[in-house]
Design a protein around this motif. Structure first.
Motif, PDB file in Angstrom:
ATOM      1  N   UNK A   1      53.150  -9.204  27.761  1.00  0.00           N
ATOM      2  CA  UNK A   1      51.916  -9.317  26.976  1.00  0.00           C
ATOM      3  C   UNK A   1      50.878  -8.282  27.365  1.00  0.00           C
TER       4      UNK A   1
ATOM      5  N   UNK B   1      51.525 -16.117  35.141  1.00  0.00           N
ATOM      6  CA  UNK B   1      51.621 -14.696  34.830  1.00  0.00           C
ATOM      7  C   UNK B   1      52.207 -13.961  36.024  1.00  0.00           C
TER       8      UNK B   1
ATOM      9  N   UNK C   1      53.890 -13.169  30.575  1.00  0.00           N
ATOM     10  CA  UNK C   1      53.291 -14.493  30.441  1.00  0.00           C
ATOM     11  C   UNK C   1      54.237 -15.314  29.576  1.00  0.00           C
TER      12      UNK C   1
ATOM     13  N   UNK D   1      52.616  -6.821  32.434  1.00  0.00           N
ATOM     14  CA  UNK D   1      52.415  -8.220  32.772  1.00  0.00           C
ATOM     15  C   UNK D   1      53.293  -9.093  31.887  1.00  0.00           C
TER      16      UNK D   1
ATOM     17  N   UNK E   1      44.710 -11.823  30.586  1.00  0.00           N
ATOM     18  CA  UNK E   1      44.103 -10.703  31.299  1.00  0.00           C
ATOM     19  C   UNK E   1      44.939  -9.445  31.131  1.00  0.00           C
TER      20      UNK E   1
ATOM     21  N   UNK F   1      47.008 -16.033  30.921  1.00  0.00           N
ATOM     22  CA  UNK F   1      47.851 -15.057  30.235  1.00  0.00           C
ATOM     23  C   UNK F   1      47.096 -14.015  29.452  1.00  0.00           C
TER      24      UNK F   1
END
Lengths: 114, 111
Positions: free
Chosen positions: B55, B31, B50, B48, A99, A97
Motif C-alpha cells: 500500500x 503493517x 498492510x 509497506x 502511513x 495502514x
C-alpha cells in the motif's frame, strides 16, 4: 513531506545535557515531529513524538515553539551509551495502514566523550 | 528489544543473483515496511504492506518485491542483484503512524 535540517554531528561529555535542534520550515498543520535513535548495526528506535509545546518521557524531552518551524530534542545527563545517530522526522501521524514510509535524512551523529 | 527479528544477519551474493530476506514479530503489528540503508545514510523507504497488500512504495524498481503473511511475518525479495544493492536492509513493524519497531537488519553484500 516537510524537509528537515539538522546538524551533521555534535560532541558532548558524560553528565551534560545535550540539545539537538531540527529545522522544518515548511511543516504542515497536521504534521507531527518524531525523533529516532540508531546505534551502529542496529535498526532505528523510536524516542519521542510531539505536535506542539513540550513532550517528555523517560528518555528525552521534545521542545516545539509556537511557530513549529523547528524542534529541539533534549537528552538529560548523557552517558557514553547515548552515542548514536539521531533522526528528526516530520509528517502526518497515520492511522492503521495509512502511513507513507518514514523519511529519514542523514541525522545527527552524537558523540559522547568521557 | 523491539521483538522484531530478521534473518539472515549477513549475506553475500553475486551480481545478478536473487535474494530473499525475512522478518518476523511475536506481536501482531498490522503493517510491515522495508528500508534500505547505505553506509553513512539514513534508511530509505522501499515499500509497506498492510493486510498482505502493498500500500505504499518508495523510489525503488520492481525487482524489489515483497510479501506479508497472515502471521505478520514478511519477506523482501530482490532480483537481478546489482553492486549498489549492498546495504543494510531493515524491516519495521507497526500499526501505521510514526512509531515503528525496527529489526536489527540484514547486511547484504553484493560482489
Amino acid at each position: 513531506l516537510a524537509k528537515t535540517t539538522q546538524p551533521i554531528s555534535m560532541d558532548s561529555y558524560e553528565g551534560q545535557e545535550v540539545n539537538i535542534t531540527c529545522s522544518h520550515n515548511n511543516i504542515a498543520t497536521n504534521d507531527y515531529i518524531t525523533w529516532y535513535q540508531q546505534f551502529p548495526s542496529q535498526g532505528p528506535r523510536f524516542i519521542i513524538q510531539g505536535y506542539k509545546t513540550k513532550v517528555t518521557n523517560e528518555v528525552a524531552s521534545l521542545f516545539i515553539p509556537a511557530d513549529r518551524k523547528s524542534s529541539t530534542l533534549s537528552l538529560p545527563r548523557v552517558s557514553l551509551s547515548d552515542t548514536a545517530v539521531y533522526y528528526c522526522l516530520v509528517g502526518v501521524r497515520g492511522v492503521d495502514g495509512g502511513a507513507d514510509g518514514l523519511t529519514f535524512g542523514k541525522g545527527t551523529h552524537l558523540i559522547i566523550q568521557p | 528489544e523491539t521483538g522484531v527479528t530478521q534473518s539472515p544477519t549477513h549475506l553475500i551474493k553475486t551480481r545478478g543473483q536473487q535474494v530473499t530476506l525475512r522478518c518476523s514479530s511475536q506481536s501482531g503489528h498490522n503493517t510491515v515496511s522495508w528500508y534500505q540503508q547505505a553506509l553513512g545514510q539514513g534508511p530509505q523507504f522501499i515499500f509497506q504492506y498492510y493486510r498482505e497488500e502493498e500500500n505504499g512504495r518508495g523510489n525503488f524498481p520492481p525487482r524489489f518485491s515483497g510479501l506479508q503473511f497472515p502471521n505478520y511475518s514478511s519477506e523482501l525479495n530482490v532480483n537481478a542483484l546489482e553492486l549498489d544493492d549492498s546495504a543494510l536492509y531493515l524491516c519495521a513493524m507497526g500499526q501505521g503512524g510514526y512509531e515503528q519497531y525496527f529489526g536489527p537488519g540484514t547486511r547484504l553484500t553484493v560482489t
